[in-house]
Design an enzyme around this catalytic site. Structure first.
Site, PDB file in Angstrom:
ATOM      1  N   GLY A  15      59.195   6.865  44.768  1.00 27.19           N
ATOM      2  CA  GLY A  15      60.622   7.029  45.064  1.00 27.19           C
ATOM      3  C   GLY A  15      60.876   8.318  45.851  1.00 27.19           C
ATOM      4  N   GLY A  40      56.095   3.733  53.246  1.00 28.66           N
ATOM      5  CA  GLY A  40      57.395   3.079  53.354  1.00 28.66           C
ATOM      6  C   GLY A  40      58.300   3.811  52.390  1.00 28.66           C
ATOM      7  N   GLN A 224      52.389   8.802  50.394  1.00 27.32           N
ATOM      8  CA  GLN A 224      51.422   8.291  49.420  1.00 27.32           C
ATOM      9  C   GLN A 224      51.582   9.059  48.095  1.00 27.32           C
ATOM     10  OE1 GLN A 224      49.940   8.859  52.933  1.00 27.32           O
ATOM     11  NE2 GLN A 224      50.999   6.919  53.016  1.00 27.32           N
ATOM     12  N   THR A 239      43.665   6.903  50.448  1.00 28.82           N
ATOM     13  CA  THR A 239      44.000   6.952  51.867  1.00 28.82           C
ATOM     14  C   THR A 239      43.145   8.060  52.508  1.00 28.82           C
ATOM     15  OG1 THR A 239      45.805   6.943  53.467  1.00 28.82           O
ATOM     16  CG2 THR A 239      45.990   8.541  51.645  1.00 28.82           C
ATOM     17  N   GLY A 332      63.570   4.882  35.364  1.00 30.95           N
ATOM     18  CA  GLY A 332      63.724   4.767  33.915  1.00 30.95           C
ATOM     19  C   GLY A 332      64.536   3.535  33.565  1.00 30.95           C
ATOM     20  N   VAL A 413      68.110   6.579  37.926  1.00 32.82           N
ATOM     21  CA  VAL A 413      68.452   5.380  37.141  1.00 32.82           C
ATOM     22  C   VAL A 413      68.836   4.193  38.028  1.00 32.82           C
ATOM     23  CG1 VAL A 413      69.072   6.644  35.049  1.00 32.82           C
ATOM     24  CG2 VAL A 413      70.820   6.256  36.812  1.00 32.82           C
TER      25      VAL A 413
HETATM   26  P1  GDP Z   1      58.361   6.028  48.212  1.00 31.38           P
HETATM   27  O1  GDP Z   1      57.278   5.450  49.065  1.00 31.38           O
HETATM   28  O2  GDP Z   1      57.848   7.027  47.232  1.00 31.38           O
HETATM   29  O3  GDP Z   1      59.522   6.571  49.007  1.00 31.38           O
HETATM   30  O4  GDP Z   1      58.924   4.816  47.336  1.00 31.38           O
HETATM   31  P2  GDP Z   1      59.246   3.325  47.871  1.00 31.38           P
HETATM   32  O5  GDP Z   1      60.478   3.355  48.673  1.00 31.38           O
HETATM   33  O6  GDP Z   1      58.042   2.701  48.499  1.00 31.38           O
HETATM   34  O7  GDP Z   1      59.416   2.550  46.497  1.00 31.38           O
HETATM   35  C1  GDP Z   1      60.364   2.926  45.561  1.00 31.38           C
HETATM   36  C2  GDP Z   1      61.266   1.709  45.298  1.00 31.38           C
HETATM   37  O8  GDP Z   1      62.006   1.927  44.126  1.00 31.38           O
HETATM   38  C3  GDP Z   1      62.280   1.490  46.391  1.00 31.38           C
HETATM   39  O9  GDP Z   1      62.553   0.125  46.498  1.00 31.38           O
HETATM   40  C4  GDP Z   1      63.505   2.261  45.878  1.00 31.38           C
HETATM   41  O10 GDP Z   1      64.715   1.756  46.396  1.00 31.38           O
HETATM   42  C5  GDP Z   1      63.405   1.982  44.409  1.00 31.38           C
HETATM   43  N1  GDP Z   1      63.911   3.034  43.521  1.00 31.38           N
HETATM   44  C6  GDP Z   1      63.851   4.388  43.672  1.00 31.38           C
HETATM   45  N2  GDP Z   1      64.331   5.000  42.569  1.00 31.38           N
HETATM   46  C7  GDP Z   1      64.692   4.024  41.719  1.00 31.38           C
HETATM   47  C8  GDP Z   1      65.240   4.033  40.390  1.00 31.38           C
HETATM   48  O11 GDP Z   1      65.456   5.058  39.770  1.00 31.38           O
HETATM   49  N3  GDP Z   1      65.475   2.813  39.816  1.00 31.38           N
HETATM   50  C9  GDP Z   1      65.218   1.634  40.451  1.00 31.38           C
HETATM   51  N4  GDP Z   1      65.474   0.524  39.816  1.00 31.38           N
HETATM   52  N5  GDP Z   1      64.709   1.610  41.704  1.00 31.38           N
HETATM   53  C10 GDP Z   1      64.441   2.771  42.303  1.00 31.38           C
HETATM   54  P1  IMO Z   2      54.164   5.730  50.305  1.00 34.27           P
HETATM   55  O1  IMO Z   2      54.330   6.961  51.144  1.00 34.27           O
HETATM   56  C1  IMO Z   2      51.519   3.058  48.096  1.00 34.27           C
HETATM   57  C2  IMO Z   2      47.458   2.545  49.667  1.00 34.27           C
HETATM   58  C3  IMO Z   2      47.083   1.188  50.233  1.00 34.27           C
HETATM   59  C4  IMO Z   2      45.598   1.176  49.943  1.00 34.27           C
HETATM   60  C5  IMO Z   2      45.195   2.627  50.169  1.00 34.27           C
HETATM   61  C6  IMO Z   2      44.636   2.913  51.561  1.00 34.27           C
HETATM   62  O2  IMO Z   2      55.132   4.652  50.645  1.00 34.27           O
HETATM   63  O3  IMO Z   2      54.120   6.056  48.866  1.00 34.27           O
HETATM   64  P2  IMO Z   2      45.659   3.070  54.023  1.00 34.27           P
HETATM   65  O4  IMO Z   2      46.518   2.106  54.778  1.00 34.27           O
HETATM   66  O5  IMO Z   2      46.264   4.402  53.834  1.00 34.27           O
HETATM   67  O6  IMO Z   2      44.259   3.126  54.556  1.00 34.27           O
HETATM   68  O7  IMO Z   2      45.510   2.391  52.544  1.00 34.27           O
HETATM   69  O8  IMO Z   2      46.364   3.397  49.983  1.00 34.27           O
HETATM   70  N1  IMO Z   2      48.671   3.151  50.275  1.00 34.27           N
HETATM   71  C7  IMO Z   2      49.851   3.236  49.652  1.00 34.27           C
HETATM   72  N2  IMO Z   2      50.248   2.771  48.439  1.00 34.27           N
HETATM   73  N3  IMO Z   2      52.364   3.798  48.848  1.00 34.27           N
HETATM   74  C8  IMO Z   2      51.970   4.292  50.043  1.00 34.27           C
HETATM   75  O9  IMO Z   2      52.748   5.136  50.768  1.00 34.27           O
HETATM   76  C9  IMO Z   2      50.679   3.990  50.506  1.00 34.27           C
HETATM   77  N4  IMO Z   2      49.982   4.289  51.629  1.00 34.27           N
HETATM   78  C10 IMO Z   2      48.765   3.774  51.469  1.00 34.27           C
HETATM   79  O10 IMO Z   2      47.762   0.151  49.578  1.00 34.27           O
HETATM   80  O11 IMO Z   2      45.387   0.886  48.581  1.00 34.27           O
HETATM   81 MG    MG Z   3      56.523   3.573  49.610  1.00 30.59          MG
END
Ligand code: GDP
Ligand code: IMO
Ligand code: MG
Length: 423
Positions: A15, A40, A224, A239, A332, A413
């Site tokens: 998150g 992402g 990551q 990674t 949470g 939350v």
């Molecule tokens: P990041 O890569 O660390 O920025 O996280 P991501 O965006 O890949 O994944 C986090 C996901 O959880 C996203 O879909 C957010 O919108 C969602 N998210 C973040 N905080 C919360 C939370 O407190 N509760 C819920 N239900 N979803 C959350």
């Molecule tokens: P954010 O920033 C979750 C994982 C891939 C794979 C391993 C290696 O959104 O948290 P790569 O493409 O880097 O060679 O993949 O790392 N991985 C992630 N998993 N969140 C990410 O980024 C990730 N970036 C890579 O799924 O297991």
């Molecule tokens: Mg992500």
């Protein structure tokens, strides 16, 4: 002024994007320090969801300058798509986003090499996002890479061609079925490079140095998570960059003694996408409930995320490696309604009970030892103040703070910007 860091303490997707967006109001500059479009980062506000890949998560704020640091790898094609996605919002991207000349470029053949390498590994594949991350960092450390600053040179296409020819030979060497039309990929790539070149390229370490001297506040954004770190993660299922605090020094040119707070983000449970060991993974209905309620699908690849209980052994390890000063607990709300919550507090490792992360956490060596907690029924998503928390949630938080010896300053939350509770 000092620099603060924000990074993920698990296997990514904690998150980070949401919290960087929330914290941006307190900073002049948001600087991404590593990773690339394998990331992402999701932000939600005003009913709209954004997923950022290379662009820092401070981009939606009025005033903050966003820096893509030298430690980041940029795919111009993905980057152009990101810009296209932002076009409908009123963002002066040419003013608010600046890019390090020392950041490396992901070429179309890096992506193909990623696919070939994974195909050649078969069952032992990393589960890479196939964005070309590994091959690009390999060319960086192998001293063959092409950097953003090269795009300003007359001969960069010669360098490009030489490297691409080498990559094609390597792809053939893998002897796996990777179909591609390089001409088509290059047309797309060169068109995207043109767009990239309309942005400001800077010597970002100098920019950040001057910014610090003039009293600007800087938040470094990690991608990551620490368990995916090239050195300290679950190698080789990691990674190819330094996702831990040290990565902010090398990925931005910030000196270690200029770092003040290190914000460590974790989910109230654990997820992992891709292959590799995961001691607390659940294979039962509880795990699938977590995945369903938490919408645990990768923001980049759409793959289902593996889910499991919180692993305090791993969390202590990553908090230590990073020197975390404040914790943020995410999602949470997803745990509401679970009768019993489990937290892994030690491992049975080769017959012995240990409370540190050993060299090898493959399933045949590790059995998690859990402490049980009574769950809470209350819906947390509308809460705005810690005084509204159910007793069971407070017990859970208190236990984690005591074990980790670090305060949990934010409890999230829900996905929206507003669903963020400061403690
Ligand atoms: P990041 O890569 O660390 O920025 O996280 P991501 O965006 O890949 O994944 C986090 C996901 O959880 C996203 O879909 C957010 O919108 C969602 N998210 C973040 N905080 C919360 C939370 O407190 N509760 C819920 N239900 N979803 C959350
Ligand atoms: P954010 O920033 C979750 C994982 C891939 C794979 C391993 C290696 O959104 O948290 P790569 O493409 O880097 O060679 O993949 O790392 N991985 C992630 N998993 N969140 C990410 O980024 C990730 N970036 C890579 O799924 O297991
Ligand atoms: Mg992500």
């Amino acid at each position: 002024m000092a620099v603060d860091l924000l990074l993920g303490l698990q296997w990514g997707d904690e998150g980070k994007g949401k919290i960087v967006d929330v914290l941006t109001a307190n900073y002049d500059i948001i600087a991404r320090f590593q990773g690339g479009p394998n990331a992402g980062h999701t932000l939600e506000f005003d009913g709209i969801k954004h997923v950022l890949r290379t662009i820092p998560s401070g981009i939606f704020h009025e005033t903050a300058t966003n820096v893509i640091g030298n430690g980041v790898v940029i795919d111009p094609v993905v980057f152009k798509k990101e810009l296209d996605g932002l076009a409908k919002f009123d963002i002066d991207i040419h003013k608010k986003l600046i890019i390090s000349r020392k950041a490396h470029l992901i070429l179309p053949t890096h992506r193909l090499l990623d696919a070939a390498s994974e195909a050649a590994k078969g069952k032992a594949k990393i589960g890479s996002t196939l964005k070309g991350i590994g091959p690009t960092y390999m060319d960086k450390t192998g001293r063959n890479g092409i950097r953003v600053g090269d795009l300003e040179l007359d001969n960069w296409k010669e360098k490009y061609r030489a490297l691409t020819n080498k990559h094609e030979a390597m792809i053939n060497f893998y002897n796996v079925d990777v179909q591609y039309d390089l001409q088509e990929l290059e047309d797309e790539f060169f068109a995207a490079v043109k767009v990239l070149k309309t942005l400001q390229f800077i010597d970002s370490e100098e920019y950040l140095h001057q910014a610090q001297k003039s009293g600007k506040t800087i938040l470094a954004e990690g991608a990551q998570g620490s368990l995916l770190d090239i050195d300290f993660g679950t190698y080789p299922f990691v990674t190819s960059s330094t996702t831990t605090a040290a990565g902010a020094c090398t990925g931005l040119g910030v000196a270690p003694n200029k770092i003040k707070d290190v914000f460590g983000i974790f989910k109230a449970y654990t997820t992992r996408v891709g292959s590799g060991p995961f001691p607390t993974e659940l294979f039962d209905d509880v795990g699938s409930d977590m995945a369903r309620i938490g919408h645990e699908f990768g923001a980049v690849t759409g793959r289902p995320r593996r889910c499991g209980w919180l692993d305090l052994v791993a969390l202590k390890y990553t908090a230590q490696v990073n020197g975390v000063t404040q914790l943020m607990m995410m999602k949470g709300d997803v745990l509401s309604g679970f009768k019993t919550l489990k937290v892994c507090t030690a491992y049975k490792y080769k017959g012995e009970t240990i409370s540190h992360l050993p060299y090898n956490i493959e399933p045949e060596n590790i059995e998690p030892i859990y402490t049980d907690f009574k769950g809470w029924k209350e819906d947390l998503t509308q809460m705005t103040d810690p005084s509204q928390f159910p007793k069971e949630l407070n017990d859970y938080i208190d236990f984690l703070e005591k074990e980790l010896e670090i305060p949990i300053k934010i409890v999230s939350v829900g996905p929206d910007r507003t669903q963020t509770i400061h403690r």
